[in-house]
Design a protein around this motif. Structure first.
Motif: not given
Lengths: 296, 274
Positions: B117-119, B126-129, B133-137, B208-210
């Motif tokens: 879901s986060l991905l 449109g956020m670059d991973r 993004t891992i920090v946010l997750a 997923f989020t990296s």
């Protein structure tokens, strides 16, 4: 003002990064697969306003869910996840109960150390703990070496890459979650009840069966939920220890997403997994609430 | 419960702890194995540790993991302390049920769903991973753990202390800083440690989020483990286990010592009054 800030910041954070993503999963589960990036249509076009929203709604359909019911891979994966989780939970209960019982019977000054020993593995990496079983369970692994040496078996057992390896992995990694709640109820148990039972002519075994076991039921139930719920959606254990024939829904979702790049089907799998888990989660919370009220 | 400690109890404890610790012990022992075969002992050697430290892919991944762990657990501690405080002391407000639901749900959510879901969120805005993004997750799911730890500490302490501070002229913020925060400090610290180890440990959500340039250590280990057992992974695992054990043991010593000191001070205060 300050209160608003205190409530607002974590609230907005969770809305944006927990609730909204779920809405997106649901939306994509109802979309069509496409070969573009992102690989699904339709995308919600906020710039088009209300007309865009209506347009978006009209394109939603349930065909991914229909697809899930038609291909029996998904059915079998859901059933097999529930089966594997249930069997592992049962084995974990059989392994954990004597340990928790032993801890509760141990002299009082040992108990903090024993607790620490149960909790400590929880702090070491989950991945490493699962990995450590490969060397034990493989055909030329330590378990087979040991059993061959004792002469109990003449042919090495094939455990690695079967469902049995997954059971062992789940029991091993989730064991503390089963031991701790059982220990908590056993520790509070009033010893004079057991004395009374024995005075009235019960044998030790009968006293255990008629007094200890029923009174430890809340801990047993809590432990079972704490093992079963995460085990159903497990991905790491089946993909490291299980074989190609081990079906678990977490692994199916992962493959659907990373290997097949079918985002709508992966999202539909996620939605149904969640629906399956809602029942035990709600039951667990009600049990916890009842327990708290009983304690108060 | 006070029962005789029988042979049966002793046996089940011994077997139980053997089951819990033997796999890790074997892994540690065989990280010092000379041979590349991980199940046959061929003499003592530390060469796999040298090869871990010479492996730049491991070191890069370790750096990413450390960065993600420190930043995400700090964010999680701030947010989790705030929400834990709100849950216990916040009183009623609109949407409280939803709020507590959002705090407890991530604790039981399968990681594959959280990650997916986060991905999908990051892609649709449109956020670059990457590391960010891992920090946010990680901050999102570990703040819930911090919140539970902090609120259980808040529930157990006497609210009148805060009220006394307020009566004596403290602003709510001063009362929080000079009364509440010192009392909940052990919970906040253990919350940070919990968030940090959760972040160090996470494979699924990070995968997923990296992005392409942000491989974490668990992701690296996982891709190696799928190819089979290697003594290098044993050495790396031993290092990680060592670091975490030192961290956990020293943290528990610090909290134990501060508890002892506080008890001594309380006794002194009582003695002085009498």
């Amino acid at each position: 003002m300050r209160r608003l800030f205190l409530i607002g910041v974590p609230y907005l954070w969770l809305l944006a990064l927990f609730l909204v993503p779920f809405g997106i999963v649901l939306k994509i589960a109802l979309s069509d697969t496409a070969l573009a990036i992102p690989p699904y249509t339709p995308t919600l076009d906020l710039a088009a306003g209300w007309a865009g929203f209506k347009d978006f709604l009209s394109q939603l359909d349930f065909e991914n869910f229909v697809w899930l019911t038609e291909d029996d891979l998904y059915w079998r994966a859901y059933l097999s996840s529930v089966k594997i989780a249930a069997i592992s939970t049962f084995i974990a209960l059989l392994v954990a109960y004597p340990i928790a019982y032993g801890m509760a019977c141990a002299p009082e000054e040992w108990r903090p150390t024993l607790m620490m020993l149960v909790i400590l593995p929880f702090w070491t990496s989950f991945l490493i703990r699962v990995y450590s079983w490969i060397g034990i369970l493989s055909t030329e692994g330590f378990l087979n070496q040991f059993l061959l040496w004792t002469g109990l078996i003449s042919q090495p057992l094939v455990i690695m890459n079967t469902d049995w390896a997954v059971y062992i992995g789940i029991v091993y990694t989730y064991l503390p979650f089963m031991i701790l709640p059982i220990y908590a109820t056993l520790e509070k148990l009033d010893g004079s009840l057991l004395e009374a039972a024995e005075d009235l002519g019960c044998s030790r075994l009968q006293a255990f069966w008629l007094v200890t076991l029923p009174l430890s039921r809340p801990g047993v139930i809590a432990g079972c939920f704490l093992v079963f719920i995460p085990a159903v959606g497990e991905f790491v254990i089946p993909s490291i220890l299980g074989g190609s024939r081990t079906l678990m829904i977490g692994k199916v979702l992962w493959d659907e997403f990373f290997a097949n790049r079918d985002w709508p089907v992966a999202s539909a799998v996620a939605v149904i997994l969640l629906l399956i888990l809602v029942i035990p989660i709600v039951l667990f919370q009600r049990q916890q609430q009842r327990q708290q009220e009983a304690d108060a | 419960m006070n029962r005789r400690f029988t042979w049966f109890n002793a046996t089940s404890l011994t077997l139980g702890f053997a089951f819990l610790y033997l796999p890790i012990l074997i892994l540690i022992i065989f990280s010092f194995n000379e041979s590349k075969l991980v199940t046959v002992w061929a003499g003592f050697s530390t060469k796999w540790y040298a090869s871990v430290f010479n492996n730049t892919a491991f070191l890069d991944a370790a750096l990413v993991t450390l960065k993600v762990g420190v930043i995400s657990s700090t964010i999680a501690t701030v947010l989790g302390t705030m929400s834990g405080y709100v849950m216990v002391r916040g009183g009623r407000f609109r949407g409280r049920t939803l709020f507590s639901g959002m705090i407890y749900a991530p604790l039981v959510m399968p990681e594959v769903i959280t990650g997916l879901s986060l991905l999908l969120l990051f892609i649709s805005i449109g956020m670059d991973r990457g590391v960010f993004t891992i920090v946010l997750a990680h901050a999102t799911f570990s703040m819930c753990y911090v919140s539970v730890v902090v609120s259980s500490r808040l529930v157990s302490f006497d609210r009148s202390l805060e009220e006394a501070a307020l009566d004596l002229g403290c602003t709510p913020f001063d009362a929080f800083r000079s009364v509440t925060l010192p009392i909940i400090a052990p919970a906040v610290i253990s919350g940070w440690l919990l968030a940090f180890t959760l972040s160090l440990d996470d494979l699924v959500i990070a995968s997923f989020t990296s992005g392409p340039s942000s491989t974490t250590l668990p992701m690296k280990i996982f891709s190696q483990v799928r190819l089979g057992v290697s003594p290098e992974i044993n050495a790396l695992s031993t290092l990680l286990i060592g670091i975490v054990s030192i961290g956990v043991i020293s943290a528990s010593l610090v909290t134990k010592r501060s508890a002892v000191r506080r008890r001594a001070q309380e006794q002194q205060a009582v003695g002085g009054a009498a």
